[in-house]
Design an enzyme around this catalytic site. Structure first.
Site, PDB file in Angstrom:
ATOM      1  N   LYS A   3       0.868  -1.136  -0.049  1.00 38.09           N
ATOM      2  CA  LYS A   3      -0.033   0.115  -0.202  1.00 38.09           C
ATOM      3  C   LYS A   3       0.810   1.169   0.110  1.00 38.09           C
ATOM      4  O   LYS A   3       2.169   1.255   0.281  1.00 38.09           O
ATOM      5  CB  LYS A   3      -0.895  -0.155   1.233  1.00 38.09           C
ATOM      6  CG  LYS A   3      -1.932  -1.185   1.272  1.00 38.09           C
ATOM      7  CD  LYS A   3      -2.927  -1.191   2.239  1.00 38.09           C
ATOM      8  CE  LYS A   3      -3.981  -2.409   2.265  1.00 38.09           C
ATOM      9  NZ  LYS A   3      -4.814  -2.058   3.524  1.00 38.09           N
TER      10      LYS A   3
ATOM     11  N   TYR B 287     -12.284  -2.246  -3.753  1.00 42.85           N
ATOM     12  CA  TYR B 287     -13.021  -2.595  -2.380  1.00 42.85           C
ATOM     13  C   TYR B 287     -14.247  -2.300  -2.446  1.00 42.85           C
ATOM     14  O   TYR B 287     -14.778  -2.042  -1.545  1.00 42.85           O
ATOM     15  CB  TYR B 287     -12.045  -1.108  -1.660  1.00 42.85           C
ATOM     16  CG  TYR B 287     -10.901  -1.560  -1.258  1.00 42.85           C
ATOM     17  CD1 TYR B 287     -10.601  -2.671  -0.470  1.00 42.85           C
ATOM     18  CD2 TYR B 287      -9.768  -0.891  -1.498  1.00 42.85           C
ATOM     19  CE1 TYR B 287      -9.383  -2.937   0.279  1.00 42.85           C
ATOM     20  CE2 TYR B 287      -8.423  -1.193  -1.168  1.00 42.85           C
ATOM     21  CZ  TYR B 287      -8.337  -2.392   0.113  1.00 42.85           C
ATOM     22  OH  TYR B 287      -7.144  -2.617   0.297  1.00 42.85           O
TER      23      TYR B 287
ATOM     24  N   ASN C  23      -1.981   0.245   6.687  1.00 45.16           N
ATOM     25  CA  ASN C  23      -1.531  -0.912   7.243  1.00 45.16           C
ATOM     26  C   ASN C  23      -0.601  -1.832   6.164  1.00 45.16           C
ATOM     27  O   ASN C  23      -0.615  -2.935   6.421  1.00 45.16           O
ATOM     28  CB  ASN C  23      -2.773  -1.660   7.754  1.00 45.16           C
ATOM     29  CG  ASN C  23      -3.567  -2.289   6.958  1.00 45.16           C
ATOM     30  OD1 ASN C  23      -3.538  -1.828   5.794  1.00 45.16           O
ATOM     31  ND2 ASN C  23      -4.591  -2.866   7.434  1.00 45.16           N
TER      32      ASN C  23
ATOM     33  N   HIS D 216      -2.209  -5.268   1.516  1.00 44.04           N
ATOM     34  CA  HIS D 216      -3.574  -5.951   1.149  1.00 44.04           C
ATOM     35  C   HIS D 216      -3.053  -7.516   1.094  1.00 44.04           C
ATOM     36  O   HIS D 216      -2.378  -7.748   0.457  1.00 44.04           O
ATOM     37  CB  HIS D 216      -4.159  -5.497   0.024  1.00 44.04           C
ATOM     38  CG  HIS D 216      -5.511  -6.264  -0.227  1.00 44.04           C
ATOM     39  ND1 HIS D 216      -6.544  -6.329   0.246  1.00 44.04           N
ATOM     40  CD2 HIS D 216      -5.410  -7.349  -1.114  1.00 44.04           C
ATOM     41  CE1 HIS D 216      -7.428  -7.264  -0.406  1.00 44.04           C
ATOM     42  NE2 HIS D 216      -6.740  -7.797  -1.119  1.00 44.04           N
TER      43      HIS D 216
ATOM     44  N   GLU E  76      -9.316 -11.368  -7.386  1.00 45.65           N
ATOM     45  CA  GLU E  76      -8.465 -10.201  -7.075  1.00 45.65           C
ATOM     46  C   GLU E  76      -7.237 -10.209  -7.986  1.00 45.65           C
ATOM     47  O   GLU E  76      -6.948  -9.151  -8.673  1.00 45.65           O
ATOM     48  CB  GLU E  76      -8.200  -9.926  -5.931  1.00 45.65           C
ATOM     49  CG  GLU E  76      -9.153  -9.610  -4.758  1.00 45.65           C
ATOM     50  CD  GLU E  76      -8.842  -9.523  -3.258  1.00 45.65           C
ATOM     51  OE1 GLU E  76      -9.859  -9.318  -2.678  1.00 45.65           O
ATOM     52  OE2 GLU E  76      -7.609  -9.862  -3.198  1.00 45.65           O
TER      53      GLU E  76
END
Ligand code: ADP
Ligand code: MG
Length: 140
Positions: free
Chosen positions: A11, A51, A114, A117, A128
């Site tokens: 991320k 998302y 965080n 993913h 995905e």
């Protein structure tokens, strides 16, 4: 256990801090192979679509903004039990609850920023991976 593939995203909080290599080392040291990888800037509509499962959650708009705030590295990880193994390497969503040695414990800034993913099931992993990669871009 069977050989599986899972989708991972490094991320923006992590790419900004130049942590791509350190995070990739965690995958490789734990037996996962990076069989596809590209660095990209997500568009708003890509982040919203990726998302979409969270669109009713209060953090959805912030999450989309965060995911387009800088480069991401999208990758396919392959190995025995890759989906569950990657979730273990990542650690809990909230870094305050993540186990020692996990990516989120070591690197995450907050529950939102965080660092990584990872797909949460084999079925979602296939979807995905397909969202970002064509079969010819994945070299096992
Ligand atoms: P995970 O990434 O561990 O599978 P979720 O699928 O529940 O976690 O959430 C997707 C992402 O949304 C998280 O990784 C995090 O970036 C963000 N997120 C989750 N919960 C919150 C929250 N309470 N506040 C802000 N952002 C959150
Ligand atoms: Mg999730």
């Amino acid at each position: 256990m069977a050989k599986e593939r899972t989708l991972s995203i490094i991320k923006p909080d992590a790419t900004k801090r130049n942590l791509t290599g350190k995070i990739n080392t965690k995958f490789e040291d734990n037996g996962l192979r990076i069989v596809a990888q590209k660095r990209m800037l997500l568009t708003k509509s890509e982040a919203e679509a990726f998302y979409a499962v969270h669109k009713e959650r209060p953090f959805y708009n912030d999450l989309v903004s965060f995911m387009i705030s800088g480069p991401v590295v999208v990758q396919v990880l392959e190995g025995e039990d890759a989906v569950a193994k990657n979730r273990k390497i990542m650690g809990a969503t909230n870094p305050a609850a993540a186990e020692e040695g996990t990516i989120r414990k070591e690197f995450a800034e907050s529950v939102e920023a965080n660092s990584v993913h990872g797909s949460d099931s084999l079925e979602n992993a296939a979807k995905e991976i397909n969202f970002f990669f064509s079969e010819t871009e994945i070299v096992g």
